[in-house]
Enzyme design. Sequence first.
Site, PDB file in Angstrom:
ATOM      1  N   ASP A 288      39.227  40.550  40.236  1.00  0.00           N
ATOM      2  CA  ASP A 288      40.346  39.614  40.330  1.00  0.00           C
ATOM      3  C   ASP A 288      41.217  39.798  39.081  1.00  0.00           C
ATOM      4  O   ASP A 288      40.788  39.487  37.969  1.00  0.00           O
ATOM      5  CB  ASP A 288      39.774  38.189  40.403  1.00  0.00           C
ATOM      6  CG  ASP A 288      40.845  37.130  40.599  1.00  0.00           C
ATOM      7  OD1 ASP A 288      42.007  37.388  40.243  1.00  0.00           O
ATOM      8  OD2 ASP A 288      40.497  36.044  41.100  1.00  0.00           O
ATOM      9  N   HIS A 289      42.423  40.305  39.276  1.00  0.00           N
ATOM     10  CA  HIS A 289      43.277  40.646  38.140  1.00  0.00           C
ATOM     11  C   HIS A 289      43.807  39.408  37.405  1.00  0.00           C
ATOM     12  O   HIS A 289      44.353  39.507  36.311  1.00  0.00           O
ATOM     13  CB  HIS A 289      44.444  41.522  38.619  1.00  0.00           C
ATOM     14  CG  HIS A 289      44.921  42.496  37.581  1.00  0.00           C
ATOM     15  ND1 HIS A 289      44.474  42.491  36.285  1.00  0.00           N
ATOM     16  CD2 HIS A 289      45.829  43.506  37.652  1.00  0.00           C
ATOM     17  CE1 HIS A 289      45.080  43.449  35.603  1.00  0.00           C
ATOM     18  NE2 HIS A 289      45.902  44.074  36.412  1.00  0.00           N
ATOM     19  N   ARG A 290      43.618  38.211  38.021  1.00  0.00           N
ATOM     20  CA  ARG A 290      44.021  36.991  37.301  1.00  0.00           C
ATOM     21  C   ARG A 290      43.024  36.688  36.188  1.00  0.00           C
ATOM     22  O   ARG A 290      43.337  36.006  35.229  1.00  0.00           O
ATOM     23  CB  ARG A 290      44.057  35.789  38.269  1.00  0.00           C
ATOM     24  CG  ARG A 290      45.113  35.895  39.342  1.00  0.00           C
ATOM     25  CD  ARG A 290      44.918  34.826  40.385  1.00  0.00           C
ATOM     26  NE  ARG A 290      43.578  34.885  40.986  1.00  0.00           N
ATOM     27  CZ  ARG A 290      43.131  34.035  41.900  1.00  0.00           C
ATOM     28  NH1 ARG A 290      43.898  33.060  42.328  1.00  0.00           N
ATOM     29  NH2 ARG A 290      41.921  34.170  42.397  1.00  0.00           N
TER      30      ARG A 290
ATOM     31  N   ILE B 261      40.509  39.284  35.065  1.00  0.00           N
ATOM     32  CA  ILE B 261      40.062  40.489  34.338  1.00  0.00           C
ATOM     33  C   ILE B 261      41.228  41.463  34.252  1.00  0.00           C
ATOM     34  O   ILE B 261      41.906  41.715  35.259  1.00  0.00           O
ATOM     35  CB  ILE B 261      38.880  41.123  35.103  1.00  0.00           C
ATOM     36  CG1 ILE B 261      37.693  40.143  35.111  1.00  0.00           C
ATOM     37  CG2 ILE B 261      38.478  42.459  34.516  1.00  0.00           C
ATOM     38  CD1 ILE B 261      36.794  40.280  36.292  1.00  0.00           C
TER      39      ILE B 261
END
Length: 398
Positions: A370-372, A374
């Site tokens: 999850d780019h939010r 990591i």
Amino acid sequence: MDIVIKIPDIGIDQAEVIDILVHVNDIVEKEQSIIVIEGEKASMEIPSTHRGKVKEIKVKVTDIVRQDFVIIILESIEDVSIPSNDVKEDIKIIENRVSIIHASPLIRRLARSLNVNLEKIIGSGRKNRITKHDLDNYLININPHTNNRILPNKQQEYGCNLDFSRFGEVEAVKVSKIKKLSGNLLSENWSTIPHVTQFDEVDITDLEKFRIKYNNKIQDKSKKLTLLTFIVKAITKGLEQFPYFNSTISNNREIIFLKKYINIGIAVDTSHGLLVPVIKNVKNKSLSQIACEIYKKSSSARLGKLQISDLQGGCFTISSLGGIGGTAFSPIINASEAAILGVSKFCYKPIWNGTAFIPKLILPLSLSYDHRIIDGVEGAKFISYINELLVDIRLLLV
Ligand code: CAO
């Protein structure tokens, strides 16, 4: 004799009834969906535990229900006179119609507020799903005299606008309950979590040598160490080292909850669809305990014997397609987790050691995160750490 059908263990405290799929006097089959409830994150169809005739419906749309809440009273089917062939046909039509209504909670809510009966709409979405566009079209085209639609061909009954029969034979196959449920969750996760997938290749030559040697001495199949067991152990260490991979972001994206426990979900392919049983407290378990638990839980999943609690509490999921094939894939994160590891098929590759090419057993890994939560650097560091642990499994001990 009356049969009382209650809300089973749904894994959450309470849920709202958003649809009732049966009517009084309907004949329902065991496992047939009778109501749809909606929790915070997903909607779920509740199946009947018995076959029978609906005598009384004890809930209405918008009711808040909990485990053991009575939904319907069925009259035992033995007490009901056997219907004639015509009636049986009517029942079949009603059952088929009821079972093909698929709509998101949003569409169901919208339809309710507009007083629209979704049974009258032909869904054009994937898996016959009724979309906002279908609802809008229905409202535009509704015929005030008949309130019915004329279906130009059979396929349209199942929500498919194209007539494939012009090109060849077509077979309609019913989507299983598990596929419907997991499909809803997967599409929500795919569309709401910004995924990045980081790929890597791991030299597991030494790991496989050790694994095969160890397993040669083990007779009991459930105690054999599978490759997945080592991956679970490596991920456990990875989650300890990189705590954001073991976290959940709040809905308003202001808080990240870091979990201090480690439970790993294993994606298991069953004849009914994808299930993810969870191996709990892996930090405190040995490799052979983990191997045994994966064996037991994946067997229970295939036999349909998992309890709801077996599917809850996961921190991170591993999906292994290695035994089947493929070089890589991008797995979808299982909310409320922060990441998932995909495992593909290992094979020998020639690796340059500075002076010569030597054959090495190479395992492809795909890590979606999850780019939010990591960022890319942390994603690459995490997968590199897992790589190191699998290349030299002695590091799993320290
Ligand atoms: N590459 C090549 N072969 C592999 C491998 C890999 N990465 N991983 C396992 N294998 C081989 C094993 O060596 C074993 O072969 P042998 O029987 O000859 O020793 C065979 O595949 C079975 O392996 P296994 O018993 O270790 O099982 P597994 O750990 O691979 O998988 C389970 C267990 C439950 C994960 C698997 O059965 C399964 O259901 N996989 C599908 C998961 C899935 O559907 N994911 C998709 C989710 S998204 O739709």
